[in-house]
Every structure is written in structure tokens, then in C-alpha cells.
Design an enzyme around this catalytic site. Structure first.
Site, short mmCIF file in Angstrom:
data_model
loop_
_atom_site.label_atom_id
_atom_site.label_comp_id
_atom_site.label_asym_id
_atom_site.label_seq_id
_atom_site.Cartn_x
_atom_site.Cartn_y
_atom_site.Cartn_z
N GLY A 31 0.85 -1.20 0.00
CA GLY A 31 0.00 0.00 0.00
C GLY A 31 0.88 1.24 0.00
N ALA A 32 2.10 1.05 -0.57
CA ALA A 32 3.14 2.10 -0.48
C ALA A 32 2.83 3.34 -1.31
CB ALA A 32 4.48 1.52 -0.93
N GLY A 35 -1.74 7.45 0.82
CA GLY A 35 -1.53 8.61 1.69
C GLY A 35 -0.62 8.29 2.87
N ILE A 36 -0.76 7.11 3.45
CA ILE A 36 0.15 6.69 4.54
C ILE A 36 1.42 6.09 3.94
CG2 ILE A 36 0.47 5.09 6.47
CD1 ILE A 36 -2.64 5.24 6.83
N GLY A 37 1.22 5.22 2.93
CA GLY A 37 2.34 4.45 2.38
C GLY A 37 3.51 5.30 1.94
N SER A 140 -4.22 -1.10 8.21
CA SER A 140 -5.52 -1.01 7.53
C SER A 140 -6.67 -1.18 8.51
CB SER A 140 -5.63 -2.08 6.45
OG SER A 140 -4.45 -2.17 5.70
N ASP A 172 -2.73 6.21 18.53
CA ASP A 172 -3.48 6.56 19.75
C ASP A 172 -2.52 6.99 20.87
OD1 ASP A 172 -5.85 5.76 18.44
OD2 ASP A 172 -5.39 3.67 18.91
N ARG A 175 -1.12 10.46 19.88
CA ARG A 175 -2.14 11.49 20.15
C ARG A 175 -2.28 11.74 21.64
NH1 ARG A 175 -6.15 8.92 15.84
NH2 ARG A 175 -5.65 10.28 14.08
N HIS A 199 -8.60 -0.15 18.47
CA HIS A 199 -8.35 1.10 17.75
C HIS A 199 -9.62 1.59 17.07
CE1 HIS A 199 -6.41 4.24 15.51
NE2 HIS A 199 -6.84 3.73 14.37
N MET A 250 -0.04 9.27 10.94
CA MET A 250 -0.06 7.79 10.95
C MET A 250 1.26 7.23 10.42
SD MET A 250 -1.48 5.04 11.76
CE MET A 250 -0.14 3.87 11.81
N1 LIG Z 1 -4.15 2.05 12.32
C1 LIG Z 1 -4.32 3.34 12.31
O1 LIG Z 1 -4.11 4.02 13.33
C2 LIG Z 1 -4.73 4.06 11.07
C3 LIG Z 1 -5.21 3.36 10.00
N2 LIG Z 1 -5.57 3.99 8.84
C4 LIG Z 1 -6.06 3.17 7.73
O2 LIG Z 1 -5.02 2.95 6.78
C5 LIG Z 1 -5.60 2.62 5.52
C6 LIG Z 1 -4.93 3.40 4.40
O3 LIG Z 1 -5.17 4.78 4.52
P1 LIG Z 1 -4.59 5.83 3.45
O4 LIG Z 1 -3.16 5.54 3.17
O5 LIG Z 1 -4.99 7.16 3.91
O6 LIG Z 1 -5.45 5.44 2.15
P2 LIG Z 1 -5.09 5.72 0.62
O7 LIG Z 1 -6.32 5.45 -0.18
O8 LIG Z 1 -4.43 7.03 0.46
O9 LIG Z 1 -4.01 4.60 0.30
C7 LIG Z 1 -4.31 3.25 0.30
C8 LIG Z 1 -3.43 2.58 -0.72
O10 LIG Z 1 -3.73 1.19 -0.69
C9 LIG Z 1 -3.61 0.73 -2.02
N3 LIG Z 1 -4.27 -0.56 -2.18
C10 LIG Z 1 -5.59 -0.83 -2.28
N4 LIG Z 1 -5.77 -2.16 -2.43
C11 LIG Z 1 -4.54 -2.72 -2.41
C12 LIG Z 1 -4.07 -4.04 -2.53
N5 LIG Z 1 -4.90 -5.06 -2.71
N6 LIG Z 1 -2.74 -4.24 -2.47
C13 LIG Z 1 -1.89 -3.21 -2.29
N7 LIG Z 1 -2.27 -1.94 -2.17
C14 LIG Z 1 -3.59 -1.70 -2.26
C15 LIG Z 1 -4.23 1.84 -2.87
O11 LIG Z 1 -3.84 1.72 -4.22
C16 LIG Z 1 -3.67 3.06 -2.17
O12 LIG Z 1 -2.45 3.49 -2.74
C17 LIG Z 1 -7.10 2.90 5.67
O13 LIG Z 1 -7.78 1.70 5.87
C18 LIG Z 1 -7.17 3.77 6.91
O14 LIG Z 1 -8.40 3.69 7.56
C19 LIG Z 1 -5.45 5.34 8.71
C20 LIG Z 1 -4.96 6.09 9.76
C21 LIG Z 1 -4.62 5.53 11.03
O1 LIG Z 2 -9.85 7.80 11.76
C1 LIG Z 2 -9.54 7.05 10.82
O2 LIG Z 2 -10.35 6.53 10.04
C2 LIG Z 2 -8.10 6.73 10.63
C3 LIG Z 2 -7.56 6.25 11.91
O3 LIG Z 2 -7.64 5.11 12.26
C4 LIG Z 2 -7.04 7.27 12.84
O4 LIG Z 2 -6.77 8.41 12.45
O5 LIG Z 2 -6.90 6.93 14.03
#
Ligand SMILES: NC(=O)C1=CN([C@@H]2O[C@H](COP(=O)(O)OP(=O)(O)OC[C@H]3O[C@@H](n4cnc5c(N)ncnc54)[C@H](O)[C@@H]3O)[C@@H](O)[C@H]2O)C=CC1
Ligand SMILES: O=C([O-])CC(=O)C(=O)O
Length: 339
Positions: A31-32, A35-37, A140, A172, A175, A199, A250
Site C-alpha cells: 500500500g506504499a 496517503g500513509i504508504g 488497515s 493513539d 495522540r 483502535h 499515521m
Molecule cells: N491504524 C491506524 O491508526 C490508522 C489506520 N488507517 C487506515 O489505513 C488505511 C490506508 O489509509 P490511506 O493511506 O490514507 O489510504 P489511501 O487510499 O491514500 O491509500 C491506500 C493505498 O492502498 C492501495 N491498495 C488498495 N488495495 C490494495 C491491494 N490489494 N494491495 C496493495 N495496495 C492496495 C491503494 O492503491 C492506495 O495506494 C485505511 O484503511 C485507513 O483507515 C489510517 C490512519 C490511522
Molecule cells: O480515523 C480514521 O479513520 C483513521 C484512523 O484510524 C485514525 O486516524 O486513528
């Protein structure tokens, strides 16, 4: 012919090299391109314990890799397109997974389940095939359910080791330290808070009473602080107004947890941080997974710490957390059982 002192220096140098080489590790980000990757890959490129970075996404990973690879640190970087997942995982010791969709305003993390459950399952199946001994760090969402899905997928493949699967709850913790510092005026380094549970919303339980600065926070200020820690994610989702959720903080938190694991794997003692893992702490209440302080070591999870003494408010927060968390875990298990 080398003098005795030159030979000693050379052999000590080569010992140092081999011990630091043994400590270095190939890390993959699945998922590199997201937005996070992207910022996570940038931060991991700067980690001296990473020898090699393997960047995979269904979109854009080779471009991210080319960009990050110009940074003047020692590690090598390679990007892999959608059809090269197994190649991306070859020889990888640590796999960080931020693949999947993020929230939009009005959604809960659980609303992401339908899309992200199968993404995470398929990536875990690939890890089972191509890097069966890797440690998996799950970002994720919904983490409370994706960690059980990953674990069950590895079990089906016969390669599950509960010491190697982690839900990343570090944001968490990050924060909690920042928000407590804003309330008290103390430096965030002095405001480290253990956050337990899971979470999402009510399952996030900050143990403020266990820190000197946190213990002093009372009444309405306490209630608001707890709410802000539990719903910090919503703050970012709202501010981004449809453009996604927390990515930069993140990435910072993900890099911080990855660094802690790498230090533990390399033999550093006393690396302790909260993470969502297979845990017996609340087995009596029917929970298979729980986040609490965990000591990280050469095998991953070395020791799960109990939650410790709780205030009356924290007892209530924990009582609210357990049934919600149990449902999230069961939902992940049920999905994996049908898959
Ligand atoms: N654990 C935590 O504290 C946090 C978790 N998250 C979660 O992280 C996840 C990603 O968030 P963002 O990076 O903002 O989303 P994003 O949409 O910007 O990036 C996600 C990436 O995953 C890729 N992707 C989708 N399916 C895939 C697959 N099968 N194999 C490889 N890559 C694939 C997409 O192409 C995209 O580049 C979300 O589920 C979000 O809720 C976000 C913030 C905090
Ligand atoms: O809030 C969300 O969906 C993303 C997340 O897990 C966080 O920011 O803690």
C-alpha cells in the site's frame, strides 16, 4: 603480512559489521503508493535498521520507490507493480500493511470493513506463501477486525505465529501524549500514556491515571481529553473534508512502531509499547485480542504486560470497550471463516 594490532582492528571491524548486518532487515510496505504508504516509506528509508525496502501497491509503487531511492541512506529500495506481490515479499522479515480505503466524514472505521477485509486477507495469504516467517504490522482499518482476519488467514495456511502479528495502535499513543501535553503544558516526552483496548472510538482506553501529568487531570477537562484521544481520527477526517483520514501522523506512528519492532528483533532489551495482539488478558470475557503494553524482542511479542492499576473512570472505559471490541473481533473471525 598484517601487524597483530592491524589484524585485531580488522577482526573487530568485521565483527561489528557482521553484528550490524545481522541486525539489519528487509522491510516491505504493502500500500506504499497511498496517503500513509508514501510518507511511511520515506521515514523507513531513514531507518538504519532497514537494509532493504520493498514497496508494493496496486498503483504507483515503482514511482514512489524511484523517488525514495534517491535519499542518501544505506538501504536499497525497489518498487513492485500490481502483478508482482510475491516478488515484493521475497526475503522480507517485516511487512507493514497500510493498504485499503480510508474513511470519509460520517463513516465509522467499521464501515470500511466490506472493502478492506478482503484486501487484507489477500495480502496476508501472499505473505503466508512468500514470506511465511515475516512479522506483520497491520495499519488497515478496522484494525480490531483486520488483525483477526490476518491471523485466521495465516492459520489456514499453517504458518500462524501469534508473536508475529501486530495491530498498529501507536497513533493513539502519539495522540494521547500530544493532547495531554496541550492540556498540562508539559513536554510531550513527559506525557507518555499507555493506551489499551483496540483502535476505534470506545475501544480506545487511555490510562491517564498511570502517568504523573495525566493523574492530575480531572472533571470536564479529563472527559474532554479522553474523548479527544478516542475520537482524534474523526478530527482529521472532518478537517480533510472528504480527502481521507490521518496519513502524516499515521506514517510517523507506523515508522515509530516499526522501529520499536526492529530494535526488539535486533536484541535490544526493554522495548515496550502498546500494540493490538493475540492476548489472554481478557480471555475470560471472550476476547482473543487486546492491545496493552507489549515487550518486543527477537521473536516479536516477548511478553504481554497486564493493564495495571485503573482509576474508577478507567474501569468504566474498559467496561465499555470490551463488548464493542469483542464484536469487532468476532466480525473479523466470521469473515475469515467464510473466506
Ligand atoms: N491504524 C491506524 O491508526 C490508522 C489506520 N488507517 C487506515 O489505513 C488505511 C490506508 O489509509 P490511506 O493511506 O490514507 O489510504 P489511501 O487510499 O491514500 O491509500 C491506500 C493505498 O492502498 C492501495 N491498495 C488498495 N488495495 C490494495 C491491494 N490489494 N494491495 C496493495 N495496495 C492496495 C491503494 O492503491 C492506495 O495506494 C485505511 O484503511 C485507513 O483507515 C489510517 C490512519 C490511522
Ligand atoms: O480515523 C480514521 O479513520 C483513521 C484512523 O484510524 C485514525 O486516524 O486513528
Amino acid at each position: 603480512m598484517l601487524s597483530r594490532s592491524a589484524a585485531r582492528a580488522l577482526s573487530s571491524q568485521s565483527r561489528q559489521f557482521s553484528s550490524s548486518a545481522a541486525r539489519q532487515t528487509k522491510v516491505a510496505v504493502l500500500g506504499a503508493g497511498g496517503g500513509i504508504g508514501q510518507p511511511l516509506s520515506l521515514l523507513l528509508k531513514q531507518n538504519k535498521l532497514v537494509t532493504s525496502l520493498s514497496l508494493y501497491d496496486i498503483r504507483g509503487a515503482p514511482g514512489v520507490a524511484a523517488d525514495v531511492s534517491h535519499i542518501d541512506s544505506q538501504s536499497e529500495v525497489k518498487g513492485y507493480p500490481a502483478d508482482q506481490l510475491d516478488q515484493a515479499l521475497e526475503g522480507v522479515k517485516v511487512v507493514v500493511i497500510p493498504a485499503g480505503v480510508p474513511r470519509k466524514p460520517g463513516m465509522t472505521r467499521d464501515d470500511l470493513f466490506n472493502t478492506n477485509a478482503s484486501i487484507v486477507r489477500d495480502l496476508a495469504a501472499a505473505v503466508a506463501r512468500s514470506a511465511p516467517e515475516a512479522h506483520l504490522l497491520i495499519i488497515s482499518n478496522p484494525v480490531n477486525s483486520t488483525v483477526p482476519i490476518v491471523s485466521e488467514t495465516l492459520k489456514k495456511a499453517g504458518v500462524y505465529d501469534p508473536r508475529r502479528v501486530f495491530g498498529v495502535t501507536t497513533l493513539d499513543v502519539v495522540r494521547a501524549a500530544r493532547f495531554l501535553s496541550e492540556v498540562t503544558g508539559a513536554h510531550p516526552d513527559e506525557c507518555k500514556v499507555t493506551v489499551v483496548g483496540g483502535h476505534s472510538g470506545s475501544t480506545i482506553v487511555p490510562l491517564l491515571s498511570q502517568t504523573a501529568h495525566g493523574k492530575a487531570v480531572k472533571g470536564e477537562v479529563y472527559d474532554k481529553l479522553v474523548h479527544r484521544i478516542q475520537f482524534g481520527g474523526d478530527e482529521v477526517v472532518k478537517a480533510k473534508d472528504g480527502a481521507g483520514s490521518a496519513t502524516l501522523s499515521m506514517a510517523y506512528a507506523g515508522a515509530k512502531f516499526t522501529d520499536a519492532l526492529l530494535r526488539g528483533l535486533s536484541g535490544e532489551k526493554g522495548v515496550v509499547t502498546p500494540t493490538f495482539v493475540k492476548s489472554d488478558l481478557f480471555a475470560k470475557e471472550g476476547l482473543e485480542y487486546f492491545s496493552s503494553n507489549v515487550e518486543l524482542g527477537p521473536n516479536g511479542v516477548e511478553k504481554i504486560h497486564p493493564v495495571g492499576p485503573l482509576s474508577a473512570e478507567e474501569e468504566k472505559l474498559l467496561a465499555a470497550c470490551l463488548p464493542d471490541l469483542k464484536k469487532n473481533i468476532e466480525k473479523g473471525n466470521a469473515f475469515a471463516a467464510q473466506s
